[in-house]
Design a protein around this motif. Sequence first.
Motif, mmCIF file in Angstrom:
data_model
loop_
_atom_site.group_PDB
_atom_site.id
_atom_site.type_symbol
_atom_site.label_atom_id
_atom_site.label_comp_id
_atom_site.label_asym_id
_atom_site.label_seq_id
_atom_site.Cartn_x
_atom_site.Cartn_y
_atom_site.Cartn_z
ATOM 1 N N ASN A 162 -5.443 6.929 -11.494
ATOM 2 C CA ASN A 162 -5.546 6.826 -10.039
ATOM 3 C C ASN A 162 -6.214 5.548 -9.574
ATOM 4 N N TRP A 163 -7.155 5.020 -10.345
ATOM 5 C CA TRP A 163 -7.966 3.902 -9.875
ATOM 6 C C TRP A 163 -7.587 2.582 -10.502
ATOM 7 N N GLU A 164 -6.692 2.568 -11.460
ATOM 8 C CA GLU A 164 -6.298 1.312 -12.096
ATOM 9 C C GLU A 164 -4.886 0.937 -11.657
ATOM 10 N N THR A 165 -4.725 0.671 -10.394
ATOM 11 C CA THR A 165 -3.434 0.309 -9.835
ATOM 12 C C THR A 165 -3.268 -1.210 -9.872
ATOM 13 N N PRO A 166 -2.163 -1.706 -10.426
ATOM 14 C CA PRO A 166 -1.938 -3.158 -10.477
ATOM 15 C C PRO A 166 -1.420 -3.683 -9.134
ATOM 16 N N TRP A 167 -2.316 -3.818 -8.165
ATOM 17 C CA TRP A 167 -1.934 -4.200 -6.808
ATOM 18 C C TRP A 167 -1.158 -5.519 -6.764
ATOM 19 N N PHE A 168 -1.638 -6.523 -7.469
ATOM 20 C CA PHE A 168 -0.999 -7.835 -7.387
ATOM 21 C C PHE A 168 0.403 -7.817 -7.976
ATOM 22 N N LYS A 169 0.590 -7.132 -9.095
ATOM 23 C CA LYS A 169 1.929 -7.029 -9.687
ATOM 24 C C LYS A 169 2.885 -6.310 -8.741
ATOM 25 N N PRO B 47 0.813 -1.228 0.000
ATOM 26 C CA PRO B 47 0.000 0.000 0.000
ATOM 27 C C PRO B 47 0.846 1.278 0.000
ATOM 28 N N ILE B 48 1.998 1.238 0.649
ATOM 29 C CA ILE B 48 2.884 2.403 0.673
ATOM 30 C C ILE B 48 3.442 2.663 -0.721
ATOM 31 N N VAL B 49 3.878 1.609 -1.403
ATOM 32 C CA VAL B 49 4.405 1.747 -2.763
ATOM 33 C C VAL B 49 3.309 2.241 -3.709
ATOM 34 N N CYS B 50 2.086 1.732 -3.557
ATOM 35 C CA CYS B 50 0.979 2.171 -4.410
ATOM 36 C C CYS B 50 0.644 3.637 -4.166
ATOM 37 N N LEU B 51 0.698 4.069 -2.916
ATOM 38 C CA LEU B 51 0.454 5.474 -2.597
ATOM 39 C C LEU B 51 1.539 6.368 -3.190
ATOM 40 N N LEU B 52 2.793 5.963 -3.057
ATOM 41 C CA LEU B 52 3.893 6.736 -3.647
ATOM 42 C C LEU B 52 3.774 6.784 -5.161
ATOM 43 N N ARG B 53 3.328 5.676 -5.761
ATOM 44 C CA ARG B 53 3.110 5.636 -7.212
ATOM 45 C C ARG B 53 2.036 6.642 -7.605
ATOM 46 N N LYS B 54 0.968 6.694 -6.826
ATOM 47 C CA LYS B 54 -0.136 7.600 -7.127
ATOM 48 C C LYS B 54 0.282 9.061 -6.953
ATOM 49 N N ILE B 55 1.116 9.352 -5.973
ATOM 50 C CA ILE B 55 1.516 10.731 -5.701
ATOM 51 C C ILE B 55 2.581 11.222 -6.672
ATOM 52 N N PHE B 56 3.597 10.406 -6.948
ATOM 53 C CA PHE B 56 4.747 10.887 -7.713
ATOM 54 C C PHE B 56 4.782 10.429 -9.170
ATOM 55 N N TYR B 57 4.408 9.199 -9.452
ATOM 56 C CA TYR B 57 4.593 8.647 -10.795
ATOM 57 C C TYR B 57 3.418 8.946 -11.729
ATOM 58 N N ILE B 58 2.196 8.739 -11.261
ATOM 59 C CA ILE B 58 1.016 8.907 -12.107
ATOM 60 C C ILE B 58 0.896 10.331 -12.662
ATOM 61 N N PRO B 59 1.113 11.390 -11.868
ATOM 62 C CA PRO B 59 1.015 12.731 -12.464
ATOM 63 C C PRO B 59 2.006 12.963 -13.607
ATOM 64 N N LEU B 60 3.146 12.299 -13.576
ATOM 65 C CA LEU B 60 4.126 12.466 -14.646
ATOM 66 C C LEU B 60 3.698 11.795 -15.945
ATOM 67 N N ILE B 61 2.949 10.698 -15.844
ATOM 68 C CA ILE B 61 2.576 9.956 -17.055
ATOM 69 C C ILE B 61 1.109 10.132 -17.432
ATOM 70 N N ARG B 62 0.390 11.026 -16.752
ATOM 71 C CA ARG B 62 -1.047 11.172 -16.994
ATOM 72 C C ARG B 62 -1.350 11.561 -18.445
ATOM 73 N N GLU B 63 -0.568 12.445 -19.022
ATOM 74 C CA GLU B 63 -0.796 12.846 -20.412
ATOM 75 C C GLU B 63 -0.574 11.664 -21.358
#
Length: 153
Positions: free
Chosen positions: A125-132, A25-41
């Motif tokens: 934001n909502w399509e996080t690959p939790w299992f991977k 969950p910590i890695v997924c949160l960090l992904r949502k905060i830092f990585y997703i905004p960079l690749i949203r476009e």
Amino acid sequence: MEAKIIAYILIGIFGGPVAAIVLTPIVCLLRKIFYIPLIREKLREKAKEKGHVVQATLQKHHNIRRYGTGFGPMSTMKEFGTYTYSVNGKQYKYQHITTRGLHDNLTLYYIKNPRKATVGGDLGNWETPWFKIYLIVSLLVAIITFIVGMMIG
């Protein structure tokens, strides 16, 4: 020496998945905060290329009010709207909260699952690959446990 290596391998194999339960969950949160905004476009362009863009129509809306203030219901300046859209003949709903006013039509994007369609600013934001992520974190923790164990002991 061989017993020590086997012990650290077993600690890594069993400790990795257990530690990954906490770390995922910590890695997924960090992904949502830092990585997703960079690749949203890029995600928006990918959705357009695949044809995963739908128009949603406003069905219901109301102002959100706060109760229990002592002065009666007070407006929060937020509006809540329920939109509907269809993909391949199947109807879906999207609920949208905004302070800027609701539009009659809304453009929604999705990457894989049409049920998770959202506005372009929330894409990813909502399509996080939790299992991977769980498997990767589990493997990394197991490897790090083995390497640190061999260095220390």
